[in-house]
Design an enzyme around this catalytic site. Structure first.
Site, PDB file in Angstrom:
ATOM      1  N   PHE A  59       0.807  -1.227   0.000  1.00 29.02           N
ATOM      2  CA  PHE A  59       0.000   0.000   0.000  1.00 29.02           C
ATOM      3  C   PHE A  59       0.839   1.276   0.000  1.00 29.02           C
ATOM      4  CE2 PHE A  59       0.296  -1.469   4.471  1.00 29.02           C
ATOM      5  CZ  PHE A  59       0.875  -0.347   5.067  1.00 29.02           C
ATOM      6  N   ARG A  87      -2.727   6.615  21.308  1.00 31.67           N
ATOM      7  CA  ARG A  87      -3.145   5.527  20.417  1.00 31.67           C
ATOM      8  C   ARG A  87      -4.498   4.958  20.853  1.00 31.67           C
ATOM      9  NH1 ARG A  87       0.441   3.834  16.531  1.00 31.67           N
ATOM     10  NH2 ARG A  87       0.000   1.612  16.607  1.00 31.67           N
ATOM     11  N   THR A  93      -6.080   1.090  13.527  1.00 34.99           N
ATOM     12  CA  THR A  93      -5.738   1.595  12.184  1.00 34.99           C
ATOM     13  C   THR A  93      -6.916   1.477  11.233  1.00 34.99           C
ATOM     14  OG1 THR A  93      -3.446   0.908  12.525  1.00 34.99           O
ATOM     15  CG2 THR A  93      -4.121   1.310  10.252  1.00 34.99           C
ATOM     16  N   ASN A 114      -7.573   7.183   7.205  1.00 32.39           N
ATOM     17  CA  ASN A 114      -8.032   6.899   8.572  1.00 32.39           C
ATOM     18  C   ASN A 114      -7.882   8.103   9.515  1.00 32.39           C
ATOM     19  OD1 ASN A 114      -5.278   6.793   8.858  1.00 32.39           O
ATOM     20  ND2 ASN A 114      -5.196   4.760   9.772  1.00 32.39           N
ATOM     21  N   HIS A 117      -2.893  10.200  12.365  1.00 34.59           N
ATOM     22  CA  HIS A 117      -1.732   9.353  12.657  1.00 34.59           C
ATOM     23  C   HIS A 117      -1.350   9.528  14.129  1.00 34.59           C
ATOM     24  CE1 HIS A 117       2.316   7.629  12.262  1.00 34.59           C
ATOM     25  NE2 HIS A 117       2.750   8.677  12.954  1.00 34.59           N
TER      26      HIS A 117
HETATM   27  P1  CMP Z   1      -0.733   5.318  10.090  1.00 38.85           P
HETATM   28  O1  CMP Z   1      -1.055   4.996  11.506  1.00 38.85           O
HETATM   29  O2  CMP Z   1      -0.454   6.730   9.749  1.00 38.85           O
HETATM   30  O3  CMP Z   1       0.497   4.419   9.602  1.00 38.85           O
HETATM   31  C1  CMP Z   1       0.635   3.876   8.329  1.00 38.85           C
HETATM   32  C2  CMP Z   1      -0.539   4.179   7.436  1.00 38.85           C
HETATM   33  O4  CMP Z   1      -0.640   3.353   6.313  1.00 38.85           O
HETATM   34  C3  CMP Z   1      -1.832   3.912   8.202  1.00 38.85           C
HETATM   35  O5  CMP Z   1      -2.004   4.864   9.206  1.00 38.85           O
HETATM   36  C4  CMP Z   1      -2.835   3.922   7.065  1.00 38.85           C
HETATM   37  O6  CMP Z   1      -3.127   5.240   6.610  1.00 38.85           O
HETATM   38  C5  CMP Z   1      -2.025   3.201   6.004  1.00 38.85           C
HETATM   39  N1  CMP Z   1      -2.303   1.754   5.997  1.00 38.85           N
HETATM   40  C6  CMP Z   1      -1.988   0.839   6.932  1.00 38.85           C
HETATM   41  N2  CMP Z   1      -2.398  -0.391   6.570  1.00 38.85           N
HETATM   42  C7  CMP Z   1      -2.948  -0.236   5.346  1.00 38.85           C
HETATM   43  C8  CMP Z   1      -3.544  -1.142   4.423  1.00 38.85           C
HETATM   44  N3  CMP Z   1      -3.630  -2.460   4.706  1.00 38.85           N
HETATM   45  N4  CMP Z   1      -4.017  -0.650   3.268  1.00 38.85           N
HETATM   46  C9  CMP Z   1      -3.915   0.669   2.989  1.00 38.85           C
HETATM   47  N5  CMP Z   1      -3.364   1.586   3.829  1.00 38.85           N
HETATM   48  C10 CMP Z   1      -2.892   1.128   4.997  1.00 38.85           C
END
Ligand code: CMP
Length: 139
Positions: A59, A87, A93, A114, A117
């Protein structure tokens, strides 16, 4: 060393939807003090540097495109037990797995978009905070 600080950024989906103020309100009501805050937009290259740890993930390219698609609001926050408590406040997530009342349950639209962060360790909070803010920008 525990620093009692964490790093966060409100992501493009939440900024674009007009949820910046509501999210900051939840953060302050949960007892976090804002040490530094700005509104900015990353280039795709800069998003790639921030998320370098995920470079091998399938991703990664989509994530860099999404994270550079609009404005973000990075912040350094302070509170006892900041990393773990934050968190908890933002939730899982994937918003489908996030607990009721968490920021992602309220405002995230997908596992990628989402809303917010949160650093996963004191060490990363320090690194990620330094990515956006110099010492003189922290109050
Ligand atoms: P974050 O906590 O900012 O850390 C990594 C980011 O990657 C996460 O939030 C999401 O925005 C993205 N992310 C994590 N897992 C996935 C996934 N399986 N598919 C797409 N995006 C992802």
């Amino acid at each position: 060393m525990t620093t009692n600080r964490t790093f966060t950024m409100i992501k493009p989906d939440a900024v674009e939807a007009g949820n910046t103020g509501a999210i900051i309100k939840l953060i302050e009501e949960a007892g976090f003090r804002i040490v530094a805050m700005t509104k900015t937009q990353m280039t795709s290259e800069r998003a790639g540097q921030f998320y370098e740890v995920h470079a091998e993930r399938p991703f990664y390219n989509d994530l860099c495109a999404y994270m550079s698609s609009g404005a973000i609001v990075p912040m350094i926050l302070e509170k006892d037990n900041a990393v773990a408590d934050f968190r908890k406040l933002i939730g899982a997530t994937n918003p489908a797995n996030a607990e009721e009342g968490t920021i992602r349950k309220l405002y995230a639209t997908s596992i990628e978009a989402n809303a917010i962060h949160g650093s996963d360790s004191d060490e990363n909070a320090q690194i990620e905070g330094s990515f956006f803010f110099s010492r003189t920008q922290q109050f």
